[in-house]
Design an enzyme around this catalytic site. Structure first.
Site, PDB file in Angstrom:
ATOM      1  N   ARG A   1      -9.062   8.092  15.202  1.00  0.00           N
ATOM      2  CA  ARG A   1      -8.272   8.795  14.176  1.00  0.00           C
ATOM      3  C   ARG A   1      -9.066   9.942  13.546  1.00  0.00           C
ATOM      4  NH1 ARG A   1      -7.851   8.090   8.295  1.00  0.00           N
ATOM      5  NH2 ARG A   1      -9.587   6.669   8.588  1.00  0.00           N
TER       6      ARG A   1
ATOM      7  N   ASP B   1      -2.284  -9.123   9.347  1.00  0.00           N
ATOM      8  CA  ASP B   1      -1.137 -10.046   9.300  1.00  0.00           C
ATOM      9  C   ASP B   1       0.104  -9.467   9.992  1.00  0.00           C
ATOM     10  OD1 ASP B   1      -2.932 -11.296   7.680  1.00  0.00           O
ATOM     11  OD2 ASP B   1      -1.649 -11.448   5.920  1.00  0.00           O
TER      12      ASP B   1
ATOM     13  N   GLY C   1     -11.563  10.343   0.362  1.00  0.00           N
ATOM     14  CA  GLY C   1     -11.631  11.751   0.759  1.00  0.00           C
ATOM     15  C   GLY C   1     -10.372  12.535   0.473  1.00  0.00           C
TER      16      GLY C   1
ATOM     17  N   ALA D   1      -8.774   4.686  -0.975  1.00  0.00           N
ATOM     18  CA  ALA D   1      -9.035   5.913  -0.218  1.00  0.00           C
ATOM     19  C   ALA D   1      -9.774   6.921  -1.092  1.00  0.00           C
ATOM     20  CB  ALA D   1      -7.739   6.508   0.297  1.00  0.00           C
TER      21      ALA D   1
ATOM     22  N   LEU E   1      -3.363   8.445   5.301  1.00  0.00           N
ATOM     23  CA  LEU E   1      -2.492   8.482   4.113  1.00  0.00           C
ATOM     24  C   LEU E   1      -1.267   9.334   4.456  1.00  0.00           C
ATOM     25  CD1 LEU E   1      -5.075   9.006   1.215  1.00  0.00           C
ATOM     26  CD2 LEU E   1      -3.872   6.901   1.783  1.00  0.00           C
TER      27      LEU E   1
ATOM     28  N   GLU F   1     -13.556  17.568   6.197  1.00  0.00           N
ATOM     29  CA  GLU F   1     -14.112  16.321   6.730  1.00  0.00           C
ATOM     30  C   GLU F   1     -14.348  16.497   8.221  1.00  0.00           C
ATOM     31  OE1 GLU F   1     -12.628  12.481   4.717  1.00  0.00           O
ATOM     32  OE2 GLU F   1     -10.996  13.863   4.425  1.00  0.00           O
TER      33      GLU F   1
ATOM     34  N   ALA G   1       2.115   2.926   2.521  1.00  0.00           N
ATOM     35  CA  ALA G   1       3.222   2.830   3.491  1.00  0.00           C
ATOM     36  C   ALA G   1       4.364   2.012   2.912  1.00  0.00           C
ATOM     37  CB  ALA G   1       2.720   2.208   4.797  1.00  0.00           C
TER      38      ALA G   1
ATOM     39  N   HIS H   1     -16.585   3.610  10.193  1.00  0.00           N
ATOM     40  CA  HIS H   1     -16.920   4.778   9.363  1.00  0.00           C
ATOM     41  C   HIS H   1     -18.433   4.909   9.356  1.00  0.00           C
ATOM     42  CE1 HIS H   1     -17.149   7.585   6.074  1.00  0.00           C
ATOM     43  NE2 HIS H   1     -15.835   7.664   6.025  1.00  0.00           N
TER      44      HIS H   1
ATOM     45  N   GLU I   1      -0.964   1.647   8.672  1.00  0.00           N
ATOM     46  CA  GLU I   1      -2.102   1.288   9.529  1.00  0.00           C
ATOM     47  C   GLU I   1      -1.793   0.154  10.504  1.00  0.00           C
ATOM     48  OE1 GLU I   1      -5.859   1.115   7.416  1.00  0.00           O
ATOM     49  OE2 GLU I   1      -6.828   0.153   9.136  1.00  0.00           O
TER      50      GLU I   1
ATOM     51  N   ARG J   1     -15.674  11.077  13.907  1.00  0.00           N
ATOM     52  CA  ARG J   1     -16.318   9.857  13.422  1.00  0.00           C
ATOM     53  C   ARG J   1     -16.921   8.964  14.494  1.00  0.00           C
ATOM     54  NH1 ARG J   1     -12.363   7.752   8.837  1.00  0.00           N
ATOM     55  NH2 ARG J   1     -12.981   9.546   7.597  1.00  0.00           N
TER      56      ARG J   1
ATOM     57  N   HIS K   1     -13.697   0.283   9.648  1.00  0.00           N
ATOM     58  CA  HIS K   1     -12.980   1.064   8.644  1.00  0.00           C
ATOM     59  C   HIS K   1     -11.488   1.177   8.906  1.00  0.00           C
ATOM     60  CE1 HIS K   1     -12.492   4.181   5.617  1.00  0.00           C
ATOM     61  NE2 HIS K   1     -12.007   5.030   6.514  1.00  0.00           N
TER      62      HIS K   1
ATOM     63  N   GLY L   1       0.857  -1.182   0.000  1.00  0.00           N
ATOM     64  CA  GLY L   1       0.000   0.000   0.000  1.00  0.00           C
ATOM     65  C   GLY L   1       0.895   1.235   0.000  1.00  0.00           C
TER      66      GLY L   1
HETATM   67  P1  FAD Z   1      -2.758  -0.859   2.848  1.00  0.00           P
HETATM   68  O1  FAD Z   1      -2.919   0.217   1.869  1.00  0.00           O
HETATM   69  O2  FAD Z   1      -3.990  -1.574   3.274  1.00  0.00           O
HETATM   70  O3  FAD Z   1      -1.731  -1.896   2.228  1.00  0.00           O
HETATM   71  C1  FAD Z   1      -1.466  -3.125   2.862  1.00  0.00           C
HETATM   72  C2  FAD Z   1      -0.614  -3.952   1.913  1.00  0.00           C
HETATM   73  O4  FAD Z   1      -0.078  -5.060   2.617  1.00  0.00           O
HETATM   74  C3  FAD Z   1      -1.351  -4.538   0.729  1.00  0.00           C
HETATM   75  O5  FAD Z   1      -0.525  -4.431  -0.394  1.00  0.00           O
HETATM   76  C4  FAD Z   1      -1.526  -6.006   1.100  1.00  0.00           C
HETATM   77  O6  FAD Z   1      -1.608  -6.857  -0.020  1.00  0.00           O
HETATM   78  C5  FAD Z   1      -0.249  -6.235   1.857  1.00  0.00           C
HETATM   79  N1  FAD Z   1      -0.246  -7.342   2.804  1.00  0.00           N
HETATM   80  C6  FAD Z   1      -1.009  -7.518   3.902  1.00  0.00           C
HETATM   81  N2  FAD Z   1      -0.662  -8.633   4.542  1.00  0.00           N
HETATM   82  C7  FAD Z   1       0.360  -9.176   3.842  1.00  0.00           C
HETATM   83  C8  FAD Z   1       1.144 -10.335   3.995  1.00  0.00           C
HETATM   84  N3  FAD Z   1       0.946 -11.202   4.998  1.00  0.00           N
HETATM   85  N4  FAD Z   1       2.102 -10.593   3.070  1.00  0.00           N
HETATM   86  C9  FAD Z   1       2.319  -9.761   2.023  1.00  0.00           C
HETATM   87  N5  FAD Z   1       1.590  -8.649   1.834  1.00  0.00           N
HETATM   88  C10 FAD Z   1       0.637  -8.360   2.738  1.00  0.00           C
HETATM   89  N6  FAD Z   1      -7.267   7.452   4.779  1.00  0.00           N
HETATM   90  C11 FAD Z   1      -7.022   8.741   4.520  1.00  0.00           C
HETATM   91  O7  FAD Z   1      -6.067   9.321   5.067  1.00  0.00           O
HETATM   92  N7  FAD Z   1      -7.792   9.409   3.619  1.00  0.00           N
HETATM   93  C12 FAD Z   1      -8.832   8.827   2.967  1.00  0.00           C
HETATM   94  O8  FAD Z   1      -9.496   9.447   2.159  1.00  0.00           O
HETATM   95  C13 FAD Z   1      -9.128   7.469   3.256  1.00  0.00           C
HETATM   96  N8  FAD Z   1     -10.159   6.845   2.642  1.00  0.00           N
HETATM   97  C14 FAD Z   1     -10.320   5.512   2.838  1.00  0.00           C
HETATM   98  C15 FAD Z   1     -11.318   4.839   2.118  1.00  0.00           C
HETATM   99  C16 FAD Z   1     -11.462   3.470   2.241  1.00  0.00           C
HETATM  100  C17 FAD Z   1     -12.529   2.747   1.453  1.00  0.00           C
HETATM  101  C18 FAD Z   1     -10.607   2.755   3.117  1.00  0.00           C
HETATM  102  C19 FAD Z   1     -10.739   1.272   3.250  1.00  0.00           C
HETATM  103  C20 FAD Z   1      -9.641   3.420   3.849  1.00  0.00           C
HETATM  104  C21 FAD Z   1      -9.494   4.791   3.724  1.00  0.00           C
HETATM  105  N9  FAD Z   1      -8.514   5.491   4.433  1.00  0.00           N
HETATM  106  C22 FAD Z   1      -8.287   6.809   4.159  1.00  0.00           C
HETATM  107  C23 FAD Z   1      -7.584   4.784   5.299  1.00  0.00           C
HETATM  108  C24 FAD Z   1      -6.269   4.575   4.513  1.00  0.00           C
HETATM  109  O9  FAD Z   1      -6.577   4.275   3.172  1.00  0.00           O
HETATM  110  C25 FAD Z   1      -5.443   3.448   5.089  1.00  0.00           C
HETATM  111  O10 FAD Z   1      -5.329   3.561   6.462  1.00  0.00           O
HETATM  112  C26 FAD Z   1      -4.032   3.474   4.506  1.00  0.00           C
HETATM  113  O11 FAD Z   1      -4.108   3.524   3.119  1.00  0.00           O
HETATM  114  C27 FAD Z   1      -3.257   2.261   4.958  1.00  0.00           C
HETATM  115  O12 FAD Z   1      -2.113   2.135   4.164  1.00  0.00           O
HETATM  116  P2  FAD Z   1      -1.129   0.929   4.424  1.00  0.00           P
HETATM  117  O13 FAD Z   1      -0.082   1.036   3.388  1.00  0.00           O
HETATM  118  O14 FAD Z   1      -0.754   0.896   5.841  1.00  0.00           O
HETATM  119  O15 FAD Z   1      -2.031  -0.373   4.164  1.00  0.00           O
HETATM  120  C1  SIN Z   2     -13.462   9.169   3.642  1.00  0.00           C
HETATM  121  O1  SIN Z   2     -13.273   9.565   2.494  1.00  0.00           O
HETATM  122  O2  SIN Z   2     -14.504   9.341   4.265  1.00  0.00           O
HETATM  123  C2  SIN Z   2     -12.381   8.394   4.314  1.00  0.00           C
HETATM  124  C3  SIN Z   2     -11.437   9.303   4.934  1.00  0.00           C
HETATM  125  C4  SIN Z   2     -10.597   8.594   5.948  1.00  0.00           C
HETATM  126  O3  SIN Z   2     -10.871   7.445   6.308  1.00  0.00           O
HETATM  127  O4  SIN Z   2      -9.647   9.211   6.411  1.00  0.00           O
END
Ligand code: FAD
Ligand code: SIN
Length: 535
Positions: A383, A220, A50, A48, A389, A118, A17, A241, A372, A287, A348, A15
């Site tokens: 949060r 995980d 917003g 994501a 993000l 927001e 991160a 959410h 996350e 929220r 969420h 993702g």
């Molecule tokens: P993720 O983006 O979830 O990535 C996790 C990665 O780890 C994936 O590639 C997955 O395949 C991989 N993975 C997991 N387990 C394993 C494993 N065992 N082995 C190998 N790979 C693995 N936040 C905001 O700030 N603004 C927004 O507008 C917003 N909107 C959102 C809308 C939605 C619908 C959702 C669900 C979330 C939203 N959030 C938003 C929250 C935000 O998107 C997430 O908190 C953030 O993107 C998390 O990023 P990450 O890289 O930590 O995890």
């Molecule tokens: C949203 O667009 O409502 C998601 C924003 C967030 O989870 O930070």
């Protein structure tokens, strides 16, 4: 069984991160291996909507961003972490633009980014790309990752467990030196050796029946870090959410908080508004408050859902700002410019996770964690919207700055690692057992550990978790691992952490509401719930 040549940094998760960390590390001259269990677009980051919060508007200041974050966090944020995050935010936006992310700009040739609003934000502060911010960011960042010669991407590999040198080689240091991963296509377990490992596996919202998250959010990284000896904190703070589309065929479809930010109103089936009776900030309260208010109104009125109404805004404005939400709702027969949208709360965001410091260090030397899956102190008990993000970008940068120092101090290459031992297992005879257990877990977590909790419900959930753990341990000991089994085992671990943290909190705070302890303890008694593993 295959052991790949050691790399400098093994990043688990692709993702924002994971990819931002991989890019920073590769730019710093390190060889990077990036492991992901599903295709790039299956992660919360790509979903994501917003936007990403940063105090870049003329009426804004990082200190105001701090104040709003602390307020949403209900007394549990670490001020130092929040200050760090908000001060770095404008730099994070600049970095994303350097990666070619095209954010929405002000209309009529004004040279500035458009900022939306927001819940919980006292200013327009959310930088966005219409209503598909995650997709636009991830498309740009992934393109950079794929073209970088120092990054090797391994798709369809699910990490099973981290490897500690002291557990696999006599006299080895207490240090993370790699991970085992199941190659989902070949069904073989690969041993990845690395000088350092960075977890970026996202949250754990799939532990609930209804969620806005993709299937990848199975906790995980949190479970792996725990088994490797890292502390985990604040897992009871699971964010629901307020507005997920309520429709029998819409799985996990979020209706962005920005819809409320741009004037959307929450109404009961009879068209009556209700948020003002719950909080003076109305639809833009943080929220936890909005989700609890909806839950309360649905239970009081016996409704299946409430409605989010933005029809009073000009259709052109709605379609310009929310083209994807409008299109997807239309696919379910809902014209958001003319009719209110049926919505319900859904799991969420995982506010708790692996404890990390400002350099993304975990308790285990050689193991970093970003995004996350962590507990950095930024989110406290709830949060603030669009801070996550941002957290991914800011902490990816911090982690790699720290990694540079660490690896330049002469961290040795990892020792030879043993291959995964499959000598005592056979192929599973009844895969259906795993899917039954998945369903059972997600149902009872929703029913007993949801928006409103009680002591009795938490105890009931814990009893069921204990039973599941026994069955999973037996299964795990006897059969070859599959991705479903790996995820079920991890989900059960994070479910137990959520319940145990919830049981240890004798108050209601932020996202954790327990009817048996409805009051919030005074500020000087506010404490994190910290789980300490066996080493
Ligand atoms: P993720 O983006 O979830 O990535 C996790 C990665 O780890 C994936 O590639 C997955 O395949 C991989 N993975 C997991 N387990 C394993 C494993 N065992 N082995 C190998 N790979 C693995 N936040 C905001 O700030 N603004 C927004 O507008 C917003 N909107 C959102 C809308 C939605 C619908 C959702 C669900 C979330 C939203 N959030 C938003 C929250 C935000 O998107 C997430 O908190 C953030 O993107 C998390 O990023 P990450 O890289 O930590 O995890
Ligand atoms: C949203 O667009 O409502 C998601 C924003 C967030 O989870 O930070």
């Amino acid at each position: 069984m295959k052991t790949d040549a050691p790399c400098d940094l093994l990043v688990i998760g692709g993702g924002l991160a994971g990819q931002a960390s991989a890019l920073h590390a590769a730019e710093a001259g390190f060889s990077v291996r990036l492991l992901i269990k599903k295709p790039f677009d299956e992660c919360s980051s790509a979903w994501a909507q917003g936007g990403i919060a940063a105090a870049v508007g003329p009426d804004d200041d990082p200190e105001l961003h701090v104040a709003d974050t602390l307020d949403a966090g209900a007394g549990l944020c670490k001020v130092e972490s929040v200050q760090f995050l908000t001060q770095q935010a404008p730099r994070a936006i600049a970095w994303l633009r350097e990666q070619q992310v095209a954010f929405t700009e002000m209309p009529d040739g004004v040279a500035a980014l458009h900022l939306t609003r927001e819940g919980g934000h006292s200013r327009r502060r959310v930088v966005h790309a219409a209503d598909a911010t995650g997709q636009v960011i991830m498309d740009a960042v992934t393109a950079q990752v794929l073209r970088h010669p120092s990054i090797t991407v391994c798709t369809d590999q699910i990490a099973i467990d981290l490897i500690r040198a002291d557990k696999v080689s006599p006299g080895g240091a207490r240090r993370c030196v790699g991970a085992y991963a199941l190659d989902v296509k070949t069904k073989k377990v690969v041993t990845h050796a690395a000088r350092a490992v960075l977890l970026a596996t996202g949250g754990a919202s799939k532990v609930y029946l209804y969620t806005t998250n993709p299937d990848t959010s199975t906790g995980d990284g949190i479970a792996m870090a725990w088994r490797a000896g890292c502390r985990v904190a604040n897992m009871e703070f699971m964010q629901f959410h307020p507005t997920c589309l309520y429709h029998p065929h819409a799985k996990s479809m979020l209706i962005s908080e920005a819809v409320r930010g741009e004037g959307g109103l929450l109404v009961l089936p009879n068209g009556k508004r209700f948020m003002d009776a719950h909080d003076s900030r109305g639809e833009l309260a943080p929220r936890d408050i909005v989700a609890r208010a909806i839950d309360f109104e649905m239970k009081r009125g016996g409704y299946d859902c409430v409605y989010l109404d933005i029809t009073h805004k000009p259709a052109k404005e709605i379609l310009e700002h929310f083209p994807n939400i409008a299109r997807r709702c239309q696919e379910f027969g809902i014209d958001i410019t003319r009719e209110p949208i049926p919505v319900v709360p859904a799991a969420h965001y995982t506010c708790g996770g692996v404890i990390t410091d400002l350099d993304a260090n975990t308790d285990l030397p050689g193991l970093y964690a970003v995004g996350e899956c962590t507990s950095t102190g930024i989110h406290g008990a709830n949060r603030l919207a669009s801070n996550s993000l941002l957290e991914c970008c800011v902490f990816a940068d911090a982690a790699i700055k720290r990694l540079k120092l660490e690896l330049s101090n002469g961290t040795p290459a990892p020792p030879p690692l043993p291959a995964w031992d499959e000598s005592r297992v056979t192929d599973a005879d009844e895969r259906i057992v795993v899917s039954h257990n998945w369903n059972e877990l997600r149902h009872f977590m929703w029913n007993y550990v949801g928006i409103v909790r009680t002591n009795k419900r938490l105890q009931r959930a814990l009893r069921r978790i204990e039973l599941l753990k026994g069955e999973i341990a037996e299964y795990y000991g006897n059969f070859r691992v599959t991705s479903d089994l790996i995820e079920l085992r991890n989900l059960t671990t994070v479910a137990e952490m959520t319940v145990r943290c919830g049981m240890s909190r004798h108050e209601s705070r932020g996202l954790h509401f327990n009817r048996d302890y409805p009051k919030t303890l005074p500020a000087d008694q506010a404490q994190d719930s910290i789980l300490v593993p066996e080493d």
